[in-house]
Design a protein around this motif. Structure first.
Motif, mmCIF file in Angstrom:
data_model
loop_
_atom_site.group_PDB
_atom_site.id
_atom_site.type_symbol
_atom_site.label_atom_id
_atom_site.label_comp_id
_atom_site.label_asym_id
_atom_site.label_seq_id
_atom_site.Cartn_x
_atom_site.Cartn_y
_atom_site.Cartn_z
ATOM 1 N N GLY A 9 0.944 -1.121 0.056
ATOM 2 C CA GLY A 9 0.046 0.101 -0.064
ATOM 3 C C GLY A 9 0.726 1.249 0.050
ATOM 4 O O GLY A 9 0.486 2.362 0.416
ATOM 5 N N SER A 11 1.420 3.067 -2.509
ATOM 6 C CA SER A 11 1.204 4.024 -3.718
ATOM 7 C C SER A 11 0.426 5.276 -3.166
ATOM 8 O O SER A 11 0.465 6.235 -4.006
ATOM 9 C CB SER A 11 0.503 3.441 -4.776
ATOM 10 N N SER A 12 -0.214 5.206 -1.956
ATOM 11 C CA SER A 12 -0.813 6.258 -1.686
ATOM 12 C C SER A 12 -0.824 6.703 -0.119
ATOM 13 O O SER A 12 -0.701 5.542 0.621
ATOM 14 C CB SER A 12 -2.134 6.493 -2.039
ATOM 15 N N ILE A 14 -1.080 6.495 3.965
ATOM 16 C CA ILE A 14 -0.120 6.617 5.010
ATOM 17 C C ILE A 14 1.149 5.690 4.519
ATOM 18 O O ILE A 14 2.219 5.864 4.819
ATOM 19 C CB ILE A 14 -0.655 5.528 6.037
ATOM 20 N N SER A 34 -1.365 -2.079 -6.113
ATOM 21 C CA SER A 34 -2.067 -2.334 -7.364
ATOM 22 C C SER A 34 -1.859 -1.308 -8.752
ATOM 23 O O SER A 34 -1.725 -1.711 -9.718
ATOM 24 C CB SER A 34 -3.350 -3.098 -7.207
ATOM 25 N N ASN A 35 -1.817 -0.080 -8.248
ATOM 26 C CA ASN A 35 -1.759 0.858 -9.286
ATOM 27 C C ASN A 35 -0.387 0.990 -9.763
ATOM 28 O O ASN A 35 0.366 1.867 -8.959
ATOM 29 C CB ASN A 35 -2.369 2.028 -8.615
ATOM 30 N N ARG A 38 0.987 4.999 -10.185
ATOM 31 C CA ARG A 38 1.491 5.455 -8.977
ATOM 32 C C ARG A 38 2.714 5.085 -8.380
ATOM 33 O O ARG A 38 3.315 5.886 -7.591
ATOM 34 C CB ARG A 38 -0.119 5.500 -7.847
ATOM 35 N N ASP A 60 -2.087 -6.889 -7.450
ATOM 36 C CA ASP A 60 -3.253 -6.969 -6.881
ATOM 37 C C ASP A 60 -3.221 -8.093 -5.923
ATOM 38 O O ASP A 60 -3.294 -9.090 -5.947
ATOM 39 C CB ASP A 60 -4.371 -7.326 -7.727
ATOM 40 N N LEU A 61 -3.234 -7.385 -4.494
ATOM 41 C CA LEU A 61 -2.763 -8.336 -3.315
ATOM 42 C C LEU A 61 -3.997 -9.261 -2.926
ATOM 43 O O LEU A 61 -3.908 -10.330 -1.872
ATOM 44 C CB LEU A 61 -2.426 -7.612 -2.115
ATOM 45 N N ASN A 87 0.754 -2.754 5.422
ATOM 46 C CA ASN A 87 -0.071 -1.220 5.293
ATOM 47 C C ASN A 87 -1.087 -1.350 4.583
ATOM 48 O O ASN A 87 -2.165 -0.743 4.869
ATOM 49 C CB ASN A 87 0.960 -0.300 5.207
ATOM 50 N N TYR A 152 -14.658 -4.467 8.370
ATOM 51 C CA TYR A 152 -13.705 -3.829 8.475
ATOM 52 C C TYR A 152 -12.972 -3.836 9.725
ATOM 53 O O TYR A 152 -11.760 -4.002 10.088
ATOM 54 C CB TYR A 152 -13.773 -2.327 8.033
ATOM 55 N N LYS A 156 -9.530 -5.413 11.521
ATOM 56 C CA LYS A 156 -8.570 -4.811 12.134
ATOM 57 C C LYS A 156 -8.434 -5.320 13.622
ATOM 58 O O LYS A 156 -7.087 -5.115 14.223
ATOM 59 C CB LYS A 156 -8.746 -3.206 12.270
ATOM 60 N N THR A 185 -7.815 9.611 9.305
ATOM 61 C CA THR A 185 -7.085 10.160 8.690
ATOM 62 C C THR A 185 -7.268 10.487 7.265
ATOM 63 O O THR A 185 -7.889 9.748 6.475
ATOM 64 C CB THR A 185 -5.729 9.097 8.711
ATOM 65 N N THR A 187 -6.868 10.206 3.823
ATOM 66 C CA THR A 187 -6.295 9.544 2.838
ATOM 67 C C THR A 187 -7.460 9.246 1.698
ATOM 68 O O THR A 187 -8.702 9.266 2.037
ATOM 69 C CB THR A 187 -5.492 8.356 3.058
HETATM 70 N N1 LIG Z 1 -7.465 6.630 6.370
HETATM 71 C C1 LIG Z 1 -7.784 6.202 7.604
HETATM 72 O O1 LIG Z 1 -8.652 7.027 8.132
HETATM 73 C C2 LIG Z 1 -7.306 5.006 8.374
HETATM 74 C C3 LIG Z 1 -7.404 4.809 9.763
HETATM 75 C C4 LIG Z 1 -7.331 3.606 10.294
HETATM 76 C C5 LIG Z 1 -6.257 2.621 9.610
HETATM 77 N N2 LIG Z 1 -6.115 2.728 8.218
HETATM 78 C C6 LIG Z 1 -5.358 1.741 7.570
HETATM 79 O O2 LIG Z 1 -4.194 2.481 6.768
HETATM 80 C C7 LIG Z 1 -3.990 1.659 5.712
HETATM 81 C C8 LIG Z 1 -3.542 2.539 4.824
HETATM 82 O O3 LIG Z 1 -4.550 3.269 4.151
HETATM 83 P P1 LIG Z 1 -4.742 4.578 3.773
HETATM 84 O O4 LIG Z 1 -5.474 5.458 4.655
HETATM 85 O O5 LIG Z 1 -3.344 5.152 3.471
HETATM 86 O O6 LIG Z 1 -5.651 4.490 2.344
HETATM 87 P P2 LIG Z 1 -5.201 4.653 0.856
HETATM 88 O O7 LIG Z 1 -4.731 5.942 0.613
HETATM 89 O O8 LIG Z 1 -6.694 4.368 0.235
HETATM 90 O O9 LIG Z 1 -4.133 3.574 0.866
HETATM 91 C C9 LIG Z 1 -4.573 2.239 0.712
HETATM 92 C C10 LIG Z 1 -3.157 1.660 -0.144
HETATM 93 O O10 LIG Z 1 -3.630 0.270 -0.067
HETATM 94 C C11 LIG Z 1 -3.375 -0.159 -1.428
HETATM 95 N N3 LIG Z 1 -4.202 -1.251 -1.872
HETATM 96 C C12 LIG Z 1 -5.675 -1.153 -1.648
HETATM 97 N N4 LIG Z 1 -6.196 -2.499 -2.297
HETATM 98 C C13 LIG Z 1 -5.104 -3.106 -2.818
HETATM 99 C C14 LIG Z 1 -4.932 -4.268 -3.458
HETATM 100 N N5 LIG Z 1 -6.164 -5.318 -3.725
HETATM 101 N N6 LIG Z 1 -3.651 -4.702 -3.774
HETATM 102 C C15 LIG Z 1 -2.638 -3.947 -3.563
HETATM 103 N N7 LIG Z 1 -2.699 -2.871 -3.019
HETATM 104 C C16 LIG Z 1 -3.978 -2.568 -2.474
HETATM 105 C C17 LIG Z 1 -3.745 1.076 -2.227
HETATM 106 O O11 LIG Z 1 -2.839 0.999 -3.415
HETATM 107 P P3 LIG Z 1 -3.546 0.675 -4.822
HETATM 108 O O12 LIG Z 1 -4.690 1.621 -4.881
HETATM 109 O O13 LIG Z 1 -2.411 1.027 -5.857
HETATM 110 O O14 LIG Z 1 -3.965 -0.627 -4.924
HETATM 111 C C18 LIG Z 1 -2.907 2.147 -1.280
HETATM 112 O O15 LIG Z 1 -1.461 2.251 -1.601
HETATM 113 C C19 LIG Z 1 -5.243 0.634 5.634
HETATM 114 O O16 LIG Z 1 -4.601 -0.758 5.851
HETATM 115 C C20 LIG Z 1 -6.272 1.264 6.284
HETATM 116 O O17 LIG Z 1 -7.009 0.136 6.978
HETATM 117 C C21 LIG Z 1 -6.678 3.941 7.776
#
Ligand SMILES: NC(=O)c1ccc[n+]([C@@H]2O[C@H](COP(=O)([O-])OP(=O)(O)OC[C@H]3O[C@@H](n4cnc5c(N)ncnc54)[C@H](OP(=O)(O)O)[C@@H]3O)[C@@H](O)[C@H]2O)c1
Length: 261
Positions: A9, A11-12, A14, A34-35, A38, A60-61, A87, A152, A156, A185, A187
């Motif tokens: 994860g 690519s975007s 955290i 997967s992207n 990015r 794509d994981l 992540n 979800y 977690k 957060t 994102t």
């Molecule tokens: N944002 C919040 O409020 C928050 C709060 C608590 C915990 N989290 C956790 O933080 C972590 C990171 O999320 P984020 O908030 O940074 O969101 P995000 O910007 O949507 O990032 C998610 C990352 O996971 C990758 N991903 C998603 N599906 C995938 C797949 N099928 N195969 C490979 N990679 C995949 C995405 O890459 P691609 O799109 O390129 O595949 C992206 O790099 C997650 O585990 C999330 O549950 C987030």
């Protein structure tokens, strides 16, 4: 390659910030997501800014055999992983019985199965050579049940329990497992999980700050780190075990009801 971190994860959000912090310190990266475009942008940015090596794996994981494919690619390239940052993850809004099952199954696959399998593949190597650190991105959602994001929150809860248990198993090893619990957060997660317009996601923390807290805690070998949570929410969460379950469930449900988009 030097002090290599494998970050899923990356690519975007955290994960991208975790990669940037690692690169700022002059270290190399295997970035998985997967992207492809990015990931290419990330590689070019980090190379131009910090002159570090970034190997990208567009995968794509959620696909069958994905964790083994990533592990195999790293082994074949002869790259020694020093840090594993599990992540990648996504959420999904709505009542469980009305949601698309395939989406929830993919979520469990990514948030739980792939995280566990990558850990199982890399951890024996870390333990054998007596160094290596793991950072798992869980969530403050792991601390309560989550009506309107039932699967979800449950994924977690698994991540927190699993990560903490491994930390206990490794108490006499220099290898560490740190569990990062971000609050809401800013994102791509917010839109991809359908959480815009909810009270819980009305006030968002910075992904830079969350990543820094997680990264620093991993480097110190801490077991848990919470980041990006308002003080009032921290206090409420600490009281959860003492509150009636119905009250907790209604508070979380109301916080996740979509009020305005
Ligand atoms: N944002 C919040 O409020 C928050 C709060 C608590 C915990 N989290 C956790 O933080 C972590 C990171 O999320 P984020 O908030 O940074 O969101 P995000 O910007 O949507 O990032 C998610 C990352 O996971 C990758 N991903 C998603 N599906 C995938 C797949 N099928 N195969 C490979 N990679 C995949 C995405 O890459 P691609 O799109 O390129 O595949 C992206 O790099 C997650 O585990 C999330 O549950 C987030």
């Amino acid at each position: 390659m030097k002090n290599v971190a494998l970050i899923t994860g990356a690519s975007s959000g955290i994960g991208k910030e975790l990669a940037t912090i690692h690169a700022e310190n002059g270290n190399d990266i295997v970035a998985v997501a997967s992207n492809l475009s990015r990931l290419q942008d990330l590689r070019d940015e980090l190379d131009a800014e910090y002159g570090v090596n970034v190997i990208i794996i567009a995968q794509d994981l959620t696909e069958e055999g994905a964790a083994k494919a990533v592990f195999g690619a790293v082994q074949e390239a002869g790259i020694e992983i020093e840090y594993l940052m599990n992540n990648a993850g996504f959420g999904g809004h709505g009542k469980f019985h009305e949601r698309d099952w395939e989406q929830d199954a993919r979520m469990i696959q990514l948030n739980v199965v792939v995280l566990t399998e990558l850990t199982r593949l890399f951890l024996p190597i870390f333990v054998e050579r007596k160094h290596g650190r793991i950072l798992n991105t869980s969530s403050t959602a792991s601390l309560v049940p989550g009506p309107l994001q039932a699967v979800y929150y449950a994924t977690k809860a698994y991540v927190t329990s699993f990560s903490n248990a491994l930390a206990g198993e490794l108490h006499d090893s220099p290898v560490t497992v740190t569990n990062l619990m971000p609050g809401a957060t800013n994102t791509g997660f917010v839109t991809s999980s359908g959480l815009e317009g909810t009270d819980m996601f009305s006030d968002l923390g910075s992904p830079v700050r969350v990543a820094k807290a997680g990264y620093d805690a991993m480097m110190r070998g801490e077991i848990d780190v919470v980041s990006g949570l308002r003080l009032s929410h921290r206090i409420t969460l600490s009281l959860v075990p003492f509150l009636p379950k119905r009250l907790v469930l209604s508070q979380v449900r109301e916080g996740q009801e979509v009020k305005a988009r």
